[in-house]
Motif scaffolding. Structure first.
Motif, PDB file in Angstrom:
ATOM      1  N   UNK A 129      20.133  -1.989 -10.369  1.00 26.10           N
ATOM      2  CA  UNK A 129      18.753  -2.438 -10.252  1.00 26.10           C
ATOM      3  C   UNK A 129      17.976  -1.672  -9.204  1.00 26.10           C
ATOM      4  N   UNK A 130      18.610  -1.420  -8.056  1.00 24.21           N
ATOM      5  CA  UNK A 130      17.937  -0.666  -6.999  1.00 24.21           C
ATOM      6  C   UNK A 130      17.680   0.773  -7.427  1.00 24.21           C
ATOM      7  N   UNK A 131      18.622   1.348  -8.164  1.00 27.10           N
ATOM      8  CA  UNK A 131      18.450   2.720  -8.657  1.00 27.10           C
ATOM      9  C   UNK A 131      17.259   2.807  -9.603  1.00 27.10           C
ATOM     10  N   UNK A 132      17.160   1.838 -10.527  1.00 22.53           N
ATOM     11  CA  UNK A 132      16.031   1.813 -11.451  1.00 22.53           C
ATOM     12  C   UNK A 132      14.722   1.673 -10.671  1.00 22.53           C
ATOM     13  N   UNK A 133      14.712   0.752  -9.711  1.00 26.60           N
ATOM     14  CA  UNK A 133      13.506   0.555  -8.901  1.00 26.60           C
ATOM     15  C   UNK A 133      13.144   1.829  -8.159  1.00 26.60           C
ATOM     16  N   UNK A 134      14.120   2.475  -7.540  1.00 27.73           N
ATOM     17  CA  UNK A 134      13.855   3.706  -6.802  1.00 27.73           C
ATOM     18  C   UNK A 134      13.282   4.797  -7.677  1.00 27.73           C
ATOM     19  N   UNK A 135      13.814   4.923  -8.892  1.00 25.81           N
ATOM     20  CA  UNK A 135      13.304   5.949  -9.811  1.00 25.81           C
ATOM     21  C   UNK A 135      11.861   5.668 -10.218  1.00 25.81           C
ATOM     22  N   UNK A 136      11.533   4.400 -10.438  1.00 29.42           N
ATOM     23  CA  UNK A 136      10.146   4.045 -10.782  1.00 29.42           C
ATOM     24  C   UNK A 136       9.224   4.341  -9.596  1.00 29.42           C
ATOM     25  N   UNK A 137       9.656   3.939  -8.406  1.00 35.48           N
ATOM     26  CA  UNK A 137       8.811   4.105  -7.220  1.00 35.48           C
ATOM     27  C   UNK A 137       8.525   5.572  -6.921  1.00 35.48           C
ATOM     28  N   UNK A 138       9.454   6.453  -7.266  1.00 35.34           N
ATOM     29  CA  UNK A 138       9.271   7.886  -6.994  1.00 35.34           C
ATOM     30  C   UNK A 138       8.740   8.661  -8.188  1.00 35.34           C
ATOM     31  N   UNK A 139       8.463   7.967  -9.287  1.00 28.82           N
ATOM     32  CA  UNK A 139       8.049   8.652 -10.508  1.00 28.82           C
ATOM     33  C   UNK A 139       6.583   9.077 -10.498  1.00 28.82           C
ATOM     34  N   UNK A 140       5.767   8.470  -9.619  1.00 30.86           N
ATOM     35  CA  UNK A 140       4.330   8.707  -9.653  1.00 30.86           C
ATOM     36  C   UNK A 140       3.581   7.687 -10.483  1.00 30.86           C
ATOM     37  N   UNK A 141       4.306   6.830 -11.218  1.00 40.05           N
ATOM     38  CA  UNK A 141       3.670   5.820 -12.068  1.00 40.05           C
ATOM     39  C   UNK A 141       3.358   4.529 -11.316  1.00 40.05           C
ATOM     40  N   UNK A 142       3.933   4.365 -10.131  1.00 42.21           N
ATOM     41  CA  UNK A 142       3.786   3.107  -9.404  1.00 42.21           C
ATOM     42  C   UNK A 142       2.615   3.137  -8.428  1.00 42.21           C
TER      43      UNK A 142
END
Length: 341
Positions: A129-142
């Protein structure tokens, strides 16, 4: 050529959580060591290892080793890591990386001089879950990260007899002193605490902090919950959106959907409605959602000279510095309750 590792510390955590990750990553466990001969021999028998030692210095002399891994105590982490690095051997150190920020910095300095990497076991970055969150947060979409909220609690199982919160701080709290800045994308610039000891061994602490990017954080930690229940959840807040991670496996990305009750054409919209994910435990797949497998996969990449994002000893030193600031804030509250008023 087989990549051979020597391992120090054959307790339950190492034998059940860490050592099983070696073979899937094409790493050979070549030698084991523990001051308890029975523990060392049990691990050797389980993993088919013939070289068994009771002194880490003997293990470091074992021929043909490419790296050293360890899961012992904080002080020994420092001693063994430095000894291994001075021999030119990369190391994996289960957290905490020493008993203090100073100790971690000394390991880091040795690694720098030796020109070999030292990695730390902050597997919370790799929990699914943390990995998914981290990827979203660093994707530019957040977008900009505005706030962090978390609960990370446990039971008072770190001590018996005289109450000493040291192990609770070093083995439990240190995880979030690394995870929070990693998720928020900025270091902690200010940290304060309110703490309450309802009875000896039962500690509850509420931390509030500011990050260097301006984000605000709130974290609840303590020894007042049962380890038999889920006790970990995270919310990272942005502008009109947030990511929630519950029990490290359930993820929800709440965005900015329109109201639907008065819309006759209402539907779920991929661009703005909430996205959710939970693992499928009925699938016949050997998935480690706690993160140990993914962590060590990245560690071994780095040890083999490949690109790796595994937490380094420099990350460990910063987390220990954050932890020491947290401990000071909590201890001030425990010894001076009037500070909370």
């Amino acid at each position: 050529m087989s990549f051979k590792i020597g391992w120090v510390g054959c307790g339950r955590h190492a034998t059940q959580m860490l050592l099983p990750q070696l073979a899937p990553n094409n790493v050979t466990l070549a030698a084991v060591c523990d001051v308890n001969p029975l523990a060392a021999q049990a691990a050797a028998t389980h993993y088919g290892v013939s070289a068994v030692y009771n002194d880490y210095r003997q293990l470091l002399e074992h021929p043909g080793l490419h790296a050293i891994g360890m899961a012992v105590g904080p002080e020994l982490h420092q001693t063994i890591a430095i000894a291994a690095l001075q021999r030119g051997l990369p190391v994996f150190i289960e957290k905490p990386p020493g008993g203090s920020a100073k100790a971690a910095r000394e390991i880091a300095a040795t690694a720098h001089r030796a020109g070999v990497p030292a990695y730390v076991g902050f597997m919370k970055r790799y929990s699914t879950g943390n990995k998914i969150a981290g990827n979203i947060l660093r994707s530019g979409d957040f977008g900009p990260i505005l706030g962090f909220q978390g609960n990370y609690l446990t039971a008072p199982g770190y001590f018996s007899g005289a109450v000493d919160y040291s192990s609770f701080y070093l083995h439990h709290c240190v995880h979030y002193m690394d995870l929070m800045p990693w998720l928020v994308g900025a270091e902690i610039s200010d940290l304060q605490a309110r703490a309450f000891e309802h009875q000896p061994g039962r500690l509850l602490a509420h931390l509030n902090m500011t990050f260097a990017n301006g984000a605000l954080g709130t974290l609840v930690m303590g020894t007042v919950q049962s380890r038999g229940t889920p006790m970990e959840n995270i919310t990272v807040m942005g502008d009109h959106q947030r990511i929630e991670v519950n029990n490290v496996i359930n993820v929800a990305w709440h965005r900015d959907p329109p109201f639907k009750a008065e819309d006759d054409a209402a539907r779920l919209d991929n661009s703005c409605d909430t996205l959710c994910w939970s693992p499928n435990f009925t699938a016949a797949a050997n998935e480690d959602h706690k993160g140990y497998h993914a962590l060590l996969r990245d560690v071994f990449r780095g040890m083999k000279g490949k690109s790796s994002q595994a937490p380094t000893i420099e990350d460990g030193a910063q987390a220990m510095l954050n932890l020491e600031r947290m401990i000071v804030a909590i201890e001030q509250q425990l010894h001076n309750p009037s500070l909370s008023h």
